[in-house]
Motif scaffolding. Structure first.
Motif, PDB file in Angstrom:
ATOM      1  N   UNK A 141       0.848  -1.022  -0.035  1.00 22.15           N
ATOM      2  CA  UNK A 141      -0.353   0.053   0.031  1.00 22.15           C
ATOM      3  C   UNK A 141       1.393   1.750  -0.052  1.00 22.15           C
ATOM      4  N   UNK A 142       2.114   1.057  -0.051  1.00 23.65           N
ATOM      5  CA  UNK A 142       2.960   2.522  -0.057  1.00 23.65           C
ATOM      6  C   UNK A 142       3.929   1.567  -1.058  1.00 23.65           C
ATOM      7  N   UNK A 143       5.350   2.812  -0.645  1.00 21.15           N
ATOM      8  CA  UNK A 143       6.506   3.051  -1.640  1.00 21.15           C
ATOM      9  C   UNK A 143       7.884   2.770  -0.458  1.00 21.15           C
ATOM     10  N   UNK A 144       7.257   1.784   1.006  1.00 21.74           N
ATOM     11  CA  UNK A 144       8.685   2.396   1.666  1.00 21.74           C
ATOM     12  C   UNK A 144       9.609   1.258   0.571  1.00 21.74           C
ATOM     13  N   UNK A 145      11.013   1.902   0.920  1.00 20.66           N
ATOM     14  CA  UNK A 145      11.886   1.049   0.698  1.00 20.66           C
ATOM     15  C   UNK A 145      12.640  -0.065   1.306  1.00 20.66           C
ATOM     16  N   UNK A 146      12.387   0.361   2.827  1.00 16.14           N
ATOM     17  CA  UNK A 146      12.845  -0.795   3.435  1.00 16.14           C
ATOM     18  C   UNK A 146      11.864  -1.232   4.191  1.00 16.14           C
ATOM     19  N   UNK A 147      10.535  -2.030   3.156  1.00 16.39           N
ATOM     20  CA  UNK A 147       9.762  -3.175   3.542  1.00 16.39           C
ATOM     21  C   UNK A 147       9.453  -4.436   3.071  1.00 16.39           C
ATOM     22  N   UNK A 148       8.976  -5.568   2.750  1.00 18.32           N
ATOM     23  CA  UNK A 148       9.330  -5.946   1.758  1.00 18.32           C
ATOM     24  C   UNK A 148       8.158  -7.487   1.702  1.00 18.32           C
ATOM     25  N   UNK A 149       7.015  -6.703   3.143  1.00 23.25           N
ATOM     26  CA  UNK A 149       5.858  -7.479   3.552  1.00 23.25           C
ATOM     27  C   UNK A 149       4.827  -6.391   4.001  1.00 23.25           C
ATOM     28  N   UNK A 150       4.011  -6.417   3.575  1.00 18.01           N
ATOM     29  CA  UNK A 150       2.869  -5.751   3.739  1.00 18.01           C
ATOM     30  C   UNK A 150       1.728  -6.595   4.723  1.00 18.01           C
ATOM     31  N   UNK A 151       0.702  -6.013   5.777  1.00 11.95           N
ATOM     32  CA  UNK A 151       0.487  -7.245   6.283  1.00 11.95           C
ATOM     33  C   UNK A 151      -1.205  -5.624   7.130  1.00 11.95           C
ATOM     34  N   UNK A 152      -2.453  -5.502   6.621  1.00 11.79           N
ATOM     35  CA  UNK A 152      -3.791  -5.638   7.103  1.00 11.79           C
ATOM     36  C   UNK A 152      -4.127  -6.628   8.615  1.00 11.79           C
ATOM     37  N   UNK A 153      -5.308  -5.680   8.779  1.00 10.69           N
ATOM     38  CA  UNK A 153      -6.282  -6.066   9.754  1.00 10.69           C
ATOM     39  C   UNK A 153      -7.185  -5.510  10.094  1.00 10.69           C
ATOM     40  N   UNK A 154      -8.333  -5.756  10.036  1.00  5.30           N
ATOM     41  CA  UNK A 154      -9.785  -5.291   9.937  1.00  5.30           C
ATOM     42  C   UNK A 154     -10.254  -4.847  11.749  1.00  5.30           C
ATOM     43  N   UNK A 155     -10.831  -4.402  11.594  1.00  6.85           N
ATOM     44  CA  UNK A 155     -11.198  -3.557  12.672  1.00  6.85           C
ATOM     45  C   UNK A 155     -12.193  -3.934  13.760  1.00  6.85           C
ATOM     46  N   UNK A 156     -12.866  -4.708  14.034  1.00  4.94           N
ATOM     47  CA  UNK A 156     -14.374  -4.347  14.255  1.00  4.94           C
ATOM     48  C   UNK A 156     -14.401  -3.541  15.747  1.00  4.94           C
ATOM     49  N   UNK A 157     -16.117  -2.763  15.696  1.00  6.28           N
ATOM     50  CA  UNK A 157     -15.722  -2.218  16.997  1.00  6.28           C
ATOM     51  C   UNK A 157     -15.956  -3.077  18.835  1.00  6.28           C
ATOM     52  N   UNK A 158     -15.164  -2.682  18.788  1.00  7.66           N
ATOM     53  CA  UNK A 158     -16.277  -3.964  20.112  1.00  7.66           C
ATOM     54  C   UNK A 158     -16.726  -2.851  21.637  1.00  7.66           C
TER      55      UNK A 158
END
Length: 158
Positions: A141-158
């Motif tokens: 989702x970005x062009x971070x030259x330090x990154x090789x992996x990208x992750x996401x987690x949906x947030x559900x209201x609690x």
């Protein structure tokens, strides 16, 4: 007992943690090409974001992390996890998870629908923490030259 507290990213203790984090990353980064970018203080001030410091049971700062609002994604409003770090002496005690859980809680309070982050494949412990915490691999989702992996987690209201 450890405690978490909000902190300015440029406060002396937060700055010292970030300096240590960046130095460690630069020392082990493949090819020595790690790009250090200290965050602007306003990046982690509401409503843009928040930064927290974890203090050990003796009141010493031993870890940190932040979230910042980024452009919306396919699931809506996104906060990005940045600079999650625990000093060597505190690793293996669940403190990284405590910081991540606090950042998730704050992201929900801020109305984020999703948390995202990037990391490098050489940070195996971090990747394990993210997987155990419900993050899944996504396209960059970005062009971070330090990154090789990208992750996401949906947030559900609690």
């Amino acid at each position: 007992m450890v405690s978490l507290r909000p902190s300015a990213v440029d406060a002396p203790d937060a700055r010292a943690l970030l300096e240590e984090y960046f130095a460690l990353r630069a020392a082990i980064f493949p090819g020595g090409a790690y790009r250090t970018v200290f965050p602007s203080p306003e990046t982690f001030v509401e409503p843009a974001g928040v930064f927290v410091v974890l203090d050990d049971d003796e009141g010493r700062p031993v870890g940190c992390g932040g979230i910042r609002r980024i452009a919306d994604g396919p699931h809506g409003t996104r906060d990005e996890v940045k600079h999650l770090f625990v000093r060597d002496g505190g690793r293996g005690q669940g403190w990284g998870r405590a910081i991540l859980e606090e950042l998730e809680r704050r992201a929900r309070e801020r109305g984020a629908a999703e948390l995202v982050l990037d990391t490098h494949h050489t940070l195996e412990a971090a990747g394990g923490l993210y997987a155990r915490s419900g993050f899944t691999s996504i396209e960059p989702y970005n062009d971070n030259s330090n990154a090789t992996r990208w992750y996401a987690r949906p947030l559900t209201p609690q």
